[in-house]
Structures are given as structure tokens and as C-alpha cells.
Design an enzyme around this catalytic site. Structure first.
Site, PDB file in Angstrom:
ATOM      1  N   SER A 179      -1.063  10.226   4.013  1.00  0.00           N
ATOM      2  CA  SER A 179      -1.666   8.901   4.158  1.00  0.00           C
ATOM      3  C   SER A 179      -1.941   8.510   5.600  1.00  0.00           C
ATOM      4  O   SER A 179      -2.813   7.693   5.849  1.00  0.00           O
ATOM      5  CB  SER A 179      -0.796   7.840   3.487  1.00  0.00           C
ATOM      6  OG  SER A 179       0.520   7.887   3.970  1.00  0.00           O
ATOM      7  N   HIS A 207      -4.336   9.010  -2.277  1.00  0.00           N
ATOM      8  CA  HIS A 207      -5.562   9.016  -1.466  1.00  0.00           C
ATOM      9  C   HIS A 207      -6.584  10.046  -1.925  1.00  0.00           C
ATOM     10  O   HIS A 207      -7.646  10.171  -1.315  1.00  0.00           O
ATOM     11  CB  HIS A 207      -5.216   9.239   0.005  1.00  0.00           C
ATOM     12  CG  HIS A 207      -4.262   8.209   0.526  1.00  0.00           C
ATOM     13  ND1 HIS A 207      -4.669   6.971   0.966  1.00  0.00           N
ATOM     14  CD2 HIS A 207      -2.914   8.217   0.621  1.00  0.00           C
ATOM     15  CE1 HIS A 207      -3.604   6.265   1.335  1.00  0.00           C
ATOM     16  NE2 HIS A 207      -2.536   6.997   1.124  1.00  0.00           N
ATOM     17  N   LYS A 238      -6.215   1.797  -4.612  1.00  0.00           N
ATOM     18  CA  LYS A 238      -6.953   2.341  -3.471  1.00  0.00           C
ATOM     19  C   LYS A 238      -8.391   2.615  -3.917  1.00  0.00           C
ATOM     20  O   LYS A 238      -9.137   1.666  -4.104  1.00  0.00           O
ATOM     21  CB  LYS A 238      -6.181   3.526  -2.910  1.00  0.00           C
ATOM     22  CG  LYS A 238      -4.918   2.987  -2.221  1.00  0.00           C
ATOM     23  CD  LYS A 238      -3.928   4.004  -1.748  1.00  0.00           C
ATOM     24  CE  LYS A 238      -2.787   3.252  -1.052  1.00  0.00           C
ATOM     25  NZ  LYS A 238      -1.541   4.005  -1.016  1.00  0.00           N
TER      26      LYS A 238
HETATM   27  C1  PLP Z   1      -0.166   3.465  -1.061  1.00  0.00           C
HETATM   28  C2  PLP Z   1       0.700   4.618  -1.417  1.00  0.00           C
HETATM   29  C3  PLP Z   1       1.721   4.476  -2.358  1.00  0.00           C
HETATM   30  C4  PLP Z   1       2.100   3.142  -2.934  1.00  0.00           C
HETATM   31  O1  PLP Z   1       1.164   2.710  -3.850  1.00  0.00           O
HETATM   32  P1  PLP Z   1       1.068   1.146  -4.161  1.00  0.00           P
HETATM   33  O2  PLP Z   1       0.324   1.078  -5.429  1.00  0.00           O
HETATM   34  O3  PLP Z   1       0.371   0.532  -3.015  1.00  0.00           O
HETATM   35  O4  PLP Z   1       2.493   0.660  -4.294  1.00  0.00           O
HETATM   36  C5  PLP Z   1       2.405   5.603  -2.747  1.00  0.00           C
HETATM   37  N1  PLP Z   1       2.145   6.804  -2.193  1.00  0.00           N
HETATM   38  C6  PLP Z   1       1.203   6.956  -1.241  1.00  0.00           C
HETATM   39  C7  PLP Z   1       0.944   8.310  -0.685  1.00  0.00           C
HETATM   40  C8  PLP Z   1       0.458   5.863  -0.825  1.00  0.00           C
HETATM   41  O5  PLP Z   1      -0.452   6.011   0.127  1.00  0.00           O
END
Ligand code: PLP
Length: 384
Positions: A179, A207, A238
Site C-alpha cells: 500500500s 489495492h 478503494k
Molecule cells: C486499506 C487497507 C486495508 C483496510 O481496509 P479498510 O476497508 O479501509 O478497513 C487493509 N489492507 C490493506 C492492504 C489496505 O490498504
């Protein structure tokens, strides 16, 4: 010292080290051009990679979902909160990623906490890339399994750990797309290792889902992979533009999570209108290839533009394009200089990234135009 005096001293220390985090106030929907703190900015901050967070079709679907199902789910999934929209979404997600069954969670953080603590406990072993997302680390600690971290992408180190473990149940947990670095994990090689050492592989595709692979089917599709050893997790806040997460795998795995994952069981189901909107989002993800093409073009343009700039982009072929700055103060100063010109790019500092690798995390969205990237490049090439 009182609690409050201690906390104030810790905050002052944070300030002194340039680590104080501050929130900006977003007054518009999430998109490339936003209204923040009373002015307009061009932003490179969101994980809304496909530009769907404010899509009129999703807004309409959310409204229609509210008309059909109301606003609150009112109960947990196992009591009476599991609605038609949630159920249809689980079926659609499983089909989309090519796995037998999927289970929805309220957030990605909760999905990771739930799946890892349900699958591993005392006497088991977890193996994790050092650059994994915080939620995977927190989940590993919660599980009480032995927790071993290996240097980023160092599969030889992972193999040594796997060869040495006495644990019967072994689970490798990894971000499919990292990330803060944007690189893609070597999932095929990880699966090979897992097969050789009787381990399972949980990939967190927060992602990659919607972005990588044919029709945005995610990192396994990007590599053309299918394996019994693969447990798939992705988030829906996302690229999918809404909120939530899911885990997908075999019928047995998912049924077991439904019985055991505490972050699934002991929480109110998410509003069904979100699941309803996500059904529309999933169709757009599949059908609108132009959004992924646009991302590829934006990435190319940014890389070309910054080829001989004062700072270097980390090697990444995903919409996460980190510009390595180094020091915390320098990263903050660069971010502030851009903000003064109406450009928002977040400075990411330790402990989110290793010491000495503070960076600007440029994230691109299909909502960006080529000219938006050109503006960012021009600002970054200006002498300080
Ligand atoms: C954003 C993210 C999460 C958390 O997801 P949310 O739905 O925002 O709680 C988990 N793992 C990774 C790799 C992320 O980038």
C-alpha cells in the site's frame, strides 16, 4: 504525572519529530478536484483508483437501496441483518474472483482481524512480509500464533522460516499490492513456496481488486492463478468506491469463517444500501475497461515526466506511485509547497513506512486527466 500530562508530553514529542498527523476537512465528494479547508485543490490522495466514489450511478443505486431496504441493517448477519443485497453481493463477488464462496465484512481491517484470528491460534505459525498493512500485523498479534516477519519480498528468508517451523498449520499473509510502495507481490512464487512447505497463502488485495487483471478481477487474475492454497481478501472502499471488504475461498473455508470470525459475528451488518450500490459498482468495474486504460496512461505520463526530477519514484506499475524523499521534515515541506500551489499529495512518514524513507504517496485515479498529471509534474520539477 497525570495521564493528561503524560499524553501532552507524548504529543509534544511527536510534534518535535515532525510526526504529528493532521486532518484536512474535505467538503466535496472524493474525486480528483476537491474542496478542502475552504479552497479548491487537485488531489492525489485517494484510493478511489477507478474514480467511482462519487459516480452518479452509484449514488442512484445507494438511493434505490435506501428505498428498498431502509438505512440501517439493524442486526448482525447471524441474527437478522443478512439481507438480499448482502447475499447477492457475496454471490457476485465470488463469481467475479472465480472462487466458490465469499463472505462480506464491514471493513478491510475487520476482515483481516477476523480471518486471521479464525484460522490461526496458539501453536500455529504466521509468516508476513515486513511491509504488510498494519491490519495484517494487528491481526497476527491478536491470533496468538507465532508471528514471523521476513524482509520485503525476500522469499529466500521466507523459505528458511517455513523450513524451520515446527507448527502444523502455517499461513503466509501478504499484501498483493503493497500500500505504501505500490509494488506487486510475487504471488506465483509465494504459492510455490506454500505448496512445498504445506502452508496456505492469504493475500490482501485491497489495492489490486478492480485495478489489476482482466476486467479488474484482481491480482490472482493478473497472474492467471488459481490454487486451493489461496485465500483471497479484498476491500470495497478503494477501487470499488464504496465501503466494506470480503474474503473468498472454498465453501468450507467460508462456512468456517461464518462460524468463527469474531469480527463477522459480533458486529452489525453494514447498511444494505451499500451492498446494493456495490452491485452496480461491480458491473462498472467489469464493463468499463477505459478506467484501467486511463490509469495505465496516467502512470506512464507521470513516470516520463519525473524521469530526471530531483526525487525518484519507487518502481511501481500500479496507481500507487511513491516519490521517495527520505527525511520526515523534507517530505512534509515538499507536501506543503505543493499544497500552496493547490496540489494535495500526502507525505507518508514512519511508522507507516520505515525510518528514512518518508515519501509523497502519489495516487492516481481514473478521474484524473492527463493535464492533472502534467500540473503535478511541473510543480515537482520546480526548484524549491
Ligand atoms: C486499506 C487497507 C486495508 C483496510 O481496509 P479498510 O476497508 O479501509 O478497513 C487493509 N489492507 C490493506 C492492504 C489496505 O490498504
Amino acid at each position: 504525572m497525570t495521564l493528561h500530562a503524560e499524553l501532552a508530553a507524548e504529543l509534544a514529542d511527536r510534534d518535535a519529530r515532525g510526526l504529528r498527523r493532521r486532518r484536512r476537512l474535505l467538503a466535496s465528494p472524493q474525486r480528483a478536484h476537491v474542496a478542502v479547508d475552504g479552497r479548491d485543490y487537485l488531489a492525489f490522495c485517494s484510493n478511489d483508483y477507478l474514480g467511482l466514489a462519487a459516480d452518479p450511478r452509484l449514488i442512484a443505486a445507494a438511493r434505490a437501496g435506501a428505498d428498498l431496504y431502509g438505512v440501517g441493517a439493524g442486526a448482525s448477519h447471524l441474527v437478522l441483518g443478512h439481507g438480499t443485497a448482502h447475499h447477492r453481493l457475496e454471490e457476485a463477488l465470488a463469481g467475479f474472483v472465480g472462487l466458490p464462496r465469499a463472505l462480506l465484512f464491514s471493513t478491510g481491517y475487520m476482515a483481516n482481524m477476523g480471518v486471521i484470528s479464525a484460522l490461526a491460534g496458539r501453536g500455529d505459525a504466521l509468516f508476513a512480509d515486513r511491509l504488510n498493512h498494519a491490519s495484517l500485523n494487528d491481526a497476527a498479534l491478536l491470533s496468538r500464533a507465532a508471528f514471523r516477519r521476513y524482509p520485503h519480498n525476500d522469499l529466500a528468508a521466507l523459505e528458511r522460516l517455513l523450513a524451520a517451523t515446527p507448527a502444523r498449520r502455517r499461513l503466509v499473509i501478504v499484501d498483493a499490492v503493497f500500500s505504501m510502495d505500490g509494488d506487486i507481490a510475487a504471488v506465483p512464487a509465494l504459492l510455490d513456496l506454500c505448496a512445498r512447505h504445506d502452508a496456505y497463502l492469504l493475500i490482501d488485495d485491497a489495492h489490486g481488486f478492480g485495478v489489476l487483471g482482466a476486467q479488474g478481477r484482481g491480482t490472482p487474475a493478473h497472474f492467471g492463478l488459481a490454487s486451493e492454497r489461496l485465500i483471497y481478501m479484498a476491500t470495497l472502499g478503494k477501487a470499488a468506491g464504496v465501503s466494506g471488504a470480503f474474503v473468498a475461498g472454498s465453501e468450507t473455508l467460508i462456512e468456517s469463517l461464518l462460524q468463527n470470525a469474531r469480527t463477522y459475528i459480533y458486529t452489525t451488518a453494514t447498511p444494505p444500501l451499500l451492498a446494493h450500490a456495490l452491485l452496480t459498482s461491480l458491473q462498472i468495474i467489469q464493463q468499463e475497461e477505459w478506467r484501467r486504460e486511463r490509469l495505465r496512461e496516467l502512470i506512464r505520463r507521470l513516470k516520463q515526466g519525473l524521469q530526471d526530477a530531483p526525487w525518484r519514484l519507487l518502481p511501481s506499475d500500479t496507481p500507487i506511485q511513491p516519490l521517495l524523499v527520505g527525511g520526515n521534515a523534507e517530505a512534509l515541506a515538499l507536501s506543503a509547497r505543493l499544497a500552496a500551489q493547490g496540489l494535495l499529495v500526502p507525505a507518508i512518514r514512519p511508522p507507516t513506512v520505515p525510518q528514512g524513507t518518508a515519501r509523497l504517496r502519489i495516487s492516481l485515479s481514473a478521474d484524473h486527466a492527463m493535464e492533472d498529471v502534467d500540473r503535478l509534474v511541473a510543480a515537482l520539477r520546480e526548484p524549491a
